[in-house]
Design an enzyme around this catalytic site. Structure first.
Site, mmCIF file in Angstrom:
data_model
loop_
_atom_site.group_PDB
_atom_site.id
_atom_site.type_symbol
_atom_site.label_atom_id
_atom_site.label_comp_id
_atom_site.label_asym_id
_atom_site.label_seq_id
_atom_site.Cartn_x
_atom_site.Cartn_y
_atom_site.Cartn_z
ATOM 1 N N HIS A 89 60.101 11.390 18.873
ATOM 2 C CA HIS A 89 60.131 11.642 20.305
ATOM 3 C C HIS A 89 60.717 13.032 20.556
ATOM 4 C CE1 HIS A 89 60.175 7.033 20.952
ATOM 5 N NE2 HIS A 89 58.978 7.512 21.228
ATOM 6 N N TYR B 272 65.870 12.317 17.859
ATOM 7 C CA TYR B 272 66.318 11.717 16.596
ATOM 8 C C TYR B 272 65.698 10.336 16.363
ATOM 9 C CZ TYR B 272 69.908 15.128 17.983
ATOM 10 O OH TYR B 272 70.559 16.235 18.450
ATOM 11 N N HIS B 273 64.375 10.237 16.527
ATOM 12 C CA HIS B 273 63.675 8.977 16.344
ATOM 13 C C HIS B 273 62.558 9.075 15.302
ATOM 14 C CE1 HIS B 273 64.797 7.724 20.754
ATOM 15 N NE2 HIS B 273 65.833 7.676 19.931
ATOM 16 N N PRO B 274 62.788 9.613 14.118
ATOM 17 C CA PRO B 274 61.699 9.679 13.135
ATOM 18 C C PRO B 274 61.241 8.286 12.730
ATOM 19 C CG PRO B 274 63.803 10.212 12.099
ATOM 20 C CD PRO B 274 64.052 10.137 13.577
#
Length: 547
Positions: free
Chosen positions: A304, A477-479
């Site tokens: 995101h 920080y949503h890998p």
């Protein structure tokens, strides 16, 4: 906490299951699997104990992110989609993983996310099938209902901090046409309201605290900290154990039943590739023998990307409350004695889920509203009153990759997000900025906003807004997605999270998401682990009955 004696490669230790990574998923697995006292589990964690006090203070992510003692401190490759910039990607390197240093926000995503996973052939992953696992993990402060549980170990609480500018943002969003929603994790996601967060009595509730700590009292769980996994050991097409390193000592352990990778969207594909599992051409290019061809390992990377708009205000914000040393002391004293105040702040206060344009059937953008502003967290807040209105696309079309650059597992992989490479993503990010400005122009906010500080009113045309997005965007920080669940050519695991073509090896973390969920990823990762634990137990029962 109990640790194992270091075994060497000649004197292997035996376990039923080996879980690699004591993070958001691994802690859940360690707890649920060891509920059966006959099952022996080895849990390996590359980081150390979660002793740092800043891990447990909610706002402590300002201290733990980008700190090598708790964070892997990953850095992406230069990305053309964001003007060649490289972004820092924090990932937890500590017990609890990223749940020990994330922004504490509890969001599940949309019903359609999971129904779409199931529609792709992933049986058992529709919303009605996964909802019980969300409820199972949750201890909801508001009590149980058809959407929420109150008996789980993960505490989900209402905010202990509310400020005028947040109330104004909610009112402005409603005036701009976004409905009020007191529970975006309930019947519907669309709307604006306050976030809930994974805290209990003013302290962070990580998976290490909620799941791992109770499990460590069991004699059938062994935890090894500072254990960096080098590779999964294969015998033919079966995973039989792992090789790992602790303080320079190379060790190995054998899994009688399964090895489970829970090292996240970066770590899990890296370990697979270092083990000879991946795309044959890529592995050959870095000197790794291909033992099992799976071209999708490390592909399908999603994240995101947020655009952070900062507005100066004529009313007080948290910038004013924490700017001076004396004020910081007052804030610290308040938290110490009451567990309230600014130190209880999650990454954001207000969330809003809405459509970027007319004609869409469900929200495609999310707002994170913060009652403060800063260039970088480490730099401190701005010397003026301001708030941040961050907006991201929920289901980006752009796809990147994670690929090793060396056979050495200690060498960080190449991370290429390929942000804004898809035309639809470029369209949505421009429209999203327009929605953010529409909210800012609504009367409750317009009355107190004095200036759009970032990106600034000089960015007006669609081309200029896209350029602003390229220049001022950041990761949330949503890998996810790099060990895709499915049955197509790029799928890495099946719908039981077993690695295709191999026996005794699963992946359980955010990397298995075929498409990233519509919101923050921690709660869905915990759900994935809850469901995986049940699937693993069911498989064990079937084997026992067959024998």
């Amino acid at each position: 906490m109990k640790t194992t004696r270091y075994a060497n490669a000649d004197a292997k230790a035996f376990y039923d299951y080996i879980v690699i990574g004591a993070g958001s998923a691994g802690c859940v697995l360690a707890n649920r699997l060891t509920e059966d006292p006959s099952i022996k589990v080895l849990l390996l964690e590359a980081g150390g104990s979660d002793w740092n006090p800043w891990i447990h203070v909610p706002v402590g992510y300002f201290k733990t992110m980008h700190n090598p003692a708790t964070d892997w401190c990953y850095l992406t490759d230069p990305d053309a989609g964001i003007n060649g910039r490289r972004l820092q990607w924090p990932r937890g390197k500590v017990l609890g993983g990223s749940s020990s240093l994330n922004g504490l926000l509890y969001i599940r995503g949309q019903r359609e996310d999971y129904d779409d996973w199931a529609a792709e052939g992933n049986q058992g992953w529709d919303y009605q099938s996964v909802l019980p696992y969300f409820r199972k993990s949750e201890c909801q402060a508001r009590g149980a209902n058809q959407w929420h549980g109150a008996d789980g170990p993960l505490h989900v609480s209402d905010l202990r901090l509310k400020r005028e500018i947040a109330e104004r943002f909610i009112q402005a969003a409603v005036e701009a046409g976004i409905p009020l929603n007191q529970d975006v994790n309930g019947e519907r996601q669309e709307g604006v309201g306050y976030f809930q967060q994974t805290t209990y009595r003013g302290l962070r509730c990580s998976t290490a605290k909620a799941f791992l700590r109770p499990a460590l009292t069991r004699s059938n769980l062994t935890l090894v900290k500072h254990a960096h996994c080098r590779r999964v050991l294969l015998e033919g097409k079966r995973a039989v154990g792992v090789e790992y390193e602790v303080k320079g000592n190379v060790c190995s352990a054998r899994a009688e039943r399964e090895v489970v990778l829970s090292s996240g969207a970066i770590g899990s594909p890296q370990i697979l590739q270092c083990s000879g599992i991946g795309d044959p051409e890529h592995l050959a290019s870095v000197g790794v023998e291909c033992l099992h061809a799976l071209p999708g390992v490390g592909e399908n990377l999603q994240d995101h990307l947020q655009v952070r708009l900062v507005f100066k205000t004529q009313c007080r914000t948290l910038n004013d409350e924490v700017r001076s040393p004396i004020k910081k002391l007052a804030v610290g004293t308040q938290y110490l004695f009451t567990r309230t105040g600014p130190l209880t702040l999650a990454a954001s206060q207000v969330c809003a889920f809405t459509q970027s344009r007319e004609g869409l059937t469900r929200p495609d953008i999310q707002f994170h509203m913060q009652p403060l502003s800063a260039d970088k967290p480490a730099d401190g807040v701005h010397p003026f009153s301001a708030f941040t209105s961050s907006v991201c696309q929920l289901r980006p079309h752009s796809r990147g990759h994670v690929r090793i650059t060396s056979a050495d597992a200690s060498v960080y992989p190449s991370i290429q997000p390929n942000y804004l490479s898809a035309e639809e993503d470029r369209r949505v990010v421009v429209d999203a900025i327009k929605v953010a400005r529409r909210i800012a122009r609504a009367a409750p906010l317009a009355a107190v906003i004095s200036e759009e500080y970032v990106p600034g009113v000089q960015y007006e045309s669609d081309e200029e807004l896209l350029e602003a997005a390229r220049q001022f965007s950041q990761t949330i920080y949503h890998p996810a997605g790099t060990c895709k669940m499915g049955h197509d050519a790029l799928a890495v695991v099946d719908d039981a999270l077993r690695v295709h073509g191999l026996h005794g090896l699963r992946v359980v973390d955010a990397s298995i998401m075929p498409v990233i969920v519509s919101g923050n990823t921690n709660a869905p990762t915990i759900m994935i682990a809850e469901k995986a634990a049940d699937m693993i137990k069911a498989a064990q029962r079937e084997m026992a009955q067959a024998s």
